[in-house]
Design an enzyme around this catalytic site. Structure first.
Site, PDB file in Angstrom:
ATOM      1  N   GLU A 189       0.800  -1.227   0.000  1.00 15.77           N
ATOM      2  CA  GLU A 189       0.000   0.000   0.000  1.00 15.77           C
ATOM      3  C   GLU A 189       0.833   1.277   0.000  1.00 15.77           C
ATOM      4  OE1 GLU A 189      -3.334   0.204   2.685  1.00 15.77           O
ATOM      5  OE2 GLU A 189      -3.608  -1.954   2.603  1.00 15.77           O
TER       6      GLU A 189
ATOM      7  N   ASP B 154      -2.693  -4.554   3.219  1.00 21.94           N
ATOM      8  CA  ASP B 154      -2.887  -4.864   4.646  1.00 21.94           C
ATOM      9  C   ASP B 154      -3.866  -6.018   4.837  1.00 21.94           C
ATOM     10  OD1 ASP B 154      -1.118  -2.904   5.331  1.00 21.94           O
ATOM     11  OD2 ASP B 154      -2.644  -1.387   5.757  1.00 21.94           O
TER      12      ASP B 154
ATOM     13  N   ASP C 215      -6.478  -6.436   6.720  1.00 17.93           N
ATOM     14  CA  ASP C 215      -7.864  -6.225   7.140  1.00 17.93           C
ATOM     15  C   ASP C 215      -8.787  -6.169   5.913  1.00 17.93           C
ATOM     16  OD1 ASP C 215      -7.135  -3.803   6.085  1.00 17.93           O
ATOM     17  OD2 ASP C 215      -7.129  -2.730   7.989  1.00 17.93           O
TER      18      ASP C 215
ATOM     19  N   GLU D 182     -10.260  -3.692   4.478  1.00 17.49           N
ATOM     20  CA  GLU D 182      -9.902  -2.601   3.563  1.00 17.49           C
ATOM     21  C   GLU D 182      -8.754  -3.050   2.663  1.00 17.49           C
ATOM     22  OE1 GLU D 182     -11.634   0.909   2.616  1.00 17.49           O
ATOM     23  OE2 GLU D 182     -12.057  -0.117   4.490  1.00 17.49           O
TER      24      GLU D 182
ATOM     25  N   TYR E  55       0.904  -5.157  13.234  1.00 21.24           N
ATOM     26  CA  TYR E  55      -0.136  -4.361  12.576  1.00 21.24           C
ATOM     27  C   TYR E  55      -1.005  -3.627  13.587  1.00 21.24           C
ATOM     28  CZ  TYR E  55      -3.556  -3.111   9.009  1.00 21.24           C
ATOM     29  OH  TYR E  55      -4.376  -2.409   8.145  1.00 21.24           O
TER      30      TYR E  55
ATOM     31  N   ARG F  54      -3.967  -2.038  13.268  1.00 16.39           N
ATOM     32  CA  ARG F  54      -5.440  -2.036  13.225  1.00 16.39           C
ATOM     33  C   ARG F  54      -5.925  -3.426  13.594  1.00 16.39           C
ATOM     34  NH1 ARG F  54      -4.274   1.130   8.601  1.00 16.39           N
ATOM     35  NH2 ARG F  54      -4.668   3.328   9.012  1.00 16.39           N
TER      36      ARG F  54
ATOM     37  N   HIS G  99      -5.823 -12.779  14.543  1.00 22.90           N
ATOM     38  CA  HIS G  99      -4.802 -11.727  14.489  1.00 22.90           C
ATOM     39  C   HIS G  99      -4.122 -11.617  15.850  1.00 22.90           C
ATOM     40  CE1 HIS G  99      -7.247  -9.615  11.080  1.00 22.90           C
ATOM     41  NE2 HIS G  99      -6.741 -10.767  10.707  1.00 22.90           N
TER      42      HIS G  99
END
Length: 753
Positions: free
Chosen positions: A8, A81, A83, A85, A297, A299, A344
């Site tokens: 990203e 990433d 997640d 998104e 990570y 989030r 996670h």
């Protein structure tokens, strides 16, 4: 190119490229590459809510650059990433790059280290369509609310307003709290305390004849005092209890945001920005014996720690604190948040042997402070419980021995995890109550020597306004939003000026924020209902798990929503807020009122029906229709005011403009941040003007010499200079910590515009 890895961000690409050989090319997509069009609804309700995605204007160049490194045989590793998104970004890249026939491998990793990256490359998977659909559902549902509801607000209230599924609920929470505060009626109460000497001790009256005492006024407190003066003070009982304290769970996104706010004074957005830098390994210099990211990570809503992390923690604890501080077996935490991804990990340092002191010379101060917070919290989770000795002295007093006084103390028998870390508190009193308080050693039945009796008048306090941190806690506890949404939601409601941050960093609604909230509560109660918003999040989770269809969720919501919109366009009246009468203007004898109009809150002297036109003035930020007084309102009409003259005879005028209060001398304007334009005196005005004239302009904050780029502190704040061009730095960015990649990104985006 045989293998292309797409991540990203440029910083992440730079870090990852260190771990891979020359047969891999690592490039960045710069986040999302496709989105719904800005000027239309962006999906077709009549065609199963089919989205009309398009490559964003600012990403066409990125896609073009990526295509240069792809041929029909290129294996593409989608490494966005981990997640929802990130999953959607990978999915969009496939269509945007038109690489459906290429070998595609989706890889995910929780930390940016060589081992984690190589493991991911060896264990690729397909893009998870369920996760993509969950993200699509959120995006399209939010677009439906924003695109259909905002024009109604323009029509019924004023242009430029917006509504959002999560942001409107956040505003409602803040408005409701503000009204609780306004409705709160403070109640008087008293406390009676006694100071003793030889030894020194303070005690408080707690009970009368065995029942907890309430003292509503001074008379009741004096009655207690009179009785105490006519009796002795005997230490009648000593109660000793040992208790244990367990460390708080490892950090999730929300708890990190809360603790960084309490302990470091970081905003939620700032915490996420610095955490991103630590995750990507985007630091000033190379740390000896370490490459890659510094934390996992950021989030996540999981409190899980890997076996690797707990065993690493144990080694560090034994080395740093000794065997007695370590646990025989790891402490396991279970998540309490709804929809938590247990697979996670929590937020932790990648390498716990990398102590904060070891990275300090190589990172900036904010990065160091956040890393230290995460390191200490993680270590503490795997340390022994603390043991606390709690002691209470019960003192018999009063003319008839009817009163009981108490003194509480505590001492730490064994510090355990507290040696490394203790959790902060939103309540300063709670933090004080948890501190060690040692009572003097006094024998049972000792007659105590009184020094003074203190009568203390107190008043009950209204509930506190939310801080950014406590709002995150509230949103999470209600099941509203997910780790990736807290920071943008809180930023949005402030950017839209529905909420402001007070001087003491509390969140308060603006007048227009309250007007919009009231309109939505009256006409769209479902949209601002906490339960509805939480239910939507649960449905997104079910879509992610493949249990329900995202189009079914949209259909159920959209049909009812559009029917309500169409009805309210016809039936909802244009909002006209009632004027609040403040009093009478002593000069004209006319009525002074405050209200919210199409252009925001304002004060008015007189009525439009009178021969002489009424006077208007906007209410500045920090004041509202509900809080402004007559004196303050009349003071607003005092601007612009002539403060005096400078040495050349020029008038110095104080006023308030769109960028705040300022002084004007001829055509020169000087911002005044610490002074009040209504009261500033000539001597101070001359001082401010002189300071501005002598201020060192364009002071260098950072320099990237090779690229010919500087970050300078200018008259209107920090900015980027490249050659003869200047570039504005977004408010969410910290000029002192911007990396070269971030600077180049700002330049590229600005040039594109």
């Amino acid at each position: 190119m045989e293998n292309l890895v797409i991540v990203e961000s440029p910083a992440k690409a730079k870090t990852i490229s260190k771990f891979l050989g020359s047969e891999y090319k690592v490039l960045a997509s710069m986040g999302h590459v496709r989105d719904l069009p800005k000027t239309t609804l962006g999906f077709d309700p009549n065609d199963n809510f089919k989205p009309q995605y398009q490559v964003s204007a600012d990403k066409k160049k990125v896609i073009s650059e990526l295509k240069k490194h792809i041929n029909k045989d290129t294996t593409i590793y989608l490494a966005s990433d981990e997640d929802r998104e990130g999953e959607a970004i990978s999915w969009h890249l496939i269509s945007a790059l038109k690489v459906e026939k290429n070998p595609l491998k989706r890889i995910v990793f929780h930390e940016i280290t060589k081992d984690a990256l190589l493991h991911a490359i060896e264990n690729p998977r397909d893009v998870d369509q369920n996760l993509v659909d969950a993200q699509q559902a959120r995006r399209i549902l939010d677009r439906a609310v924003g695109y259909k509801l905002s024009p109604l607000l323009w029509k019924k209230i004023r242009k430029g307003l917006s509504a959002g599924r999560v942001q409107s609920v956040a505003v409602r929470i803040i408005v409701d709290r503000e009204r609780e505060i306004r409705a709160f009626e403070s109640v008087e109460y008293w406390k009676v305390k006694v100071e003793f000497i030889n030894p020194s001790l303070q005690s408080e009256v707690i009970k009368l004849n065995g029942k907890t005492i309430k003292l509503p006024n001074e008379q009741s407190a004096k009655e207690v005092e009179d009785s105490l003066l006519n009796g002795e003070f005997i230490l009648s009982n000593i109660e000793e209890k040992d208790s244990t304290r367990t460390p708080s769970a490892p950090f999730t996104t929300s708890t990190l945001q809360q603790e960084a706010s309490r302990k470091l004074g970081f905003s939620v957005a700032q915490t996420m920005m610095v955490a991103q830098q630590l995750y990507e390994g985007n630091v000033d210099k190379n740390i000896p014996n370490h490459t890659g990211g510094l934390i996992t990570y950021m989030r996540t809503d999981s409190v899980n720690l890997s076996t690797l992390a707990t065993s690493m923690a144990k080694e560090v604890i034994i080395a740093e604190y000794g065997n007695e501080f370590a646990l025989k077996s790891p402490r396991i935490y279970k998540s309490t948040s709804k929809g938590a991804q247990e697979a996670h990990e929590a937020i932790r340092p990648v390498d716990l042997t990398l102590k904060p002191s070891m990275i300090k010379p190589y990172v900036d101060p904010k990065q160091f402070r956040l890393y230290e917070l995460i390191w200490k919290r993680t270590i503490a989770t795997q340390m022994a419980n603390a043991k606390i000795a709690n002691t209470t002295y019960f003192i018999e007093a009063g003319a008839n021995k009817e009163y009981e006084l108490q003194s509480k103390g505590q001492r730490i028998i064994f510090a355990g995890f507290m040696k490394a870390y203790t959790e902060g508190s939103d309540d300063p009193q709670a933090a004080l109550d948890n501190s060690e308080k040692i009572l003097p050693n006094i024998k049972l039945n000792t007659k105590l020597e009184k020094e003074a009796i203190l009568l203390e008048q107190l008043f009950t306090k209204p509930p506190a306004r939310y801080t950014e941190a406590s709002l995150v806690k509230k949103l999470e506890s209600e099941g509203i939003g997910r780790p990736s949404t807290y920071a943008p939601t809180i930023s949005t409601i402030q950017t839209r000026e529905y909420v402001i941050k007070t001087e003491d960093k509390k969140l308060a609604p603006t007048d227009i924020g309250e007007v919009v909230n009231d309109f939505l509560v009256e006409h769209f109660p479902q949209i601002v209902d906490l339960g509805f918003t939480a239910k939507a999040e649960e449905e997104f989770d079910q879509i992610a798990e493949g249990k329900i269809s995202w189009t079914d969720v949209m259909r159920e919501f959209y049909t009812k929503f559009i029917a309500t919109i169409e009805d309210k366009e016809k039936t909802a009246e244009r909002v006209s807020t009632p004027a609040k009468v403040l009093g009478t203007d002593p000069k004209s004898g006319k009525e002074v009122t405050a209200k919210v109009g199409r252009f925001g809150p304002y004060v008015q002297i007189g009525e439009a029906t009178e021969e002489e036109k009424p006077k208007f003035v906007s209410i500045p930020k920090g004041k509202s229709v509900d809080t402004i007084t007559l004196e303050e309102a009349l003071g607003l009409f005092a601007l612009p005011r002539v403060v005096g003259n400078d040495s050349e005879g020029n008038e110095i005028i104080a006023n308030i403009g769109r960028f705040g209060p300022y002084l004007q001398v001829n055509k020169k304007f000087v911002s005044i941040k610490k002074d009040d334009p209504y009261t500033i005196e000539l001597s101070r005005a001359l001082e401010v003007i002189s300071e501005e004239a002598n201020k060192k302009q364009n002071e260098v904050i950072q320099e990237f010499t090779k690229e010919g780029i500087s970050i300078l502190d200018g008259r209107y704040g920090p900015y980027i200079k490249k050659g003869k061009k200047n570039y504005k730095i977004p408010k969410t960015k910290d000029a002192s910590t911007l990396s070269l990649d971030e600077v180049l990104d700002i330049i590229a985006k600005t040039d594109k515009k």
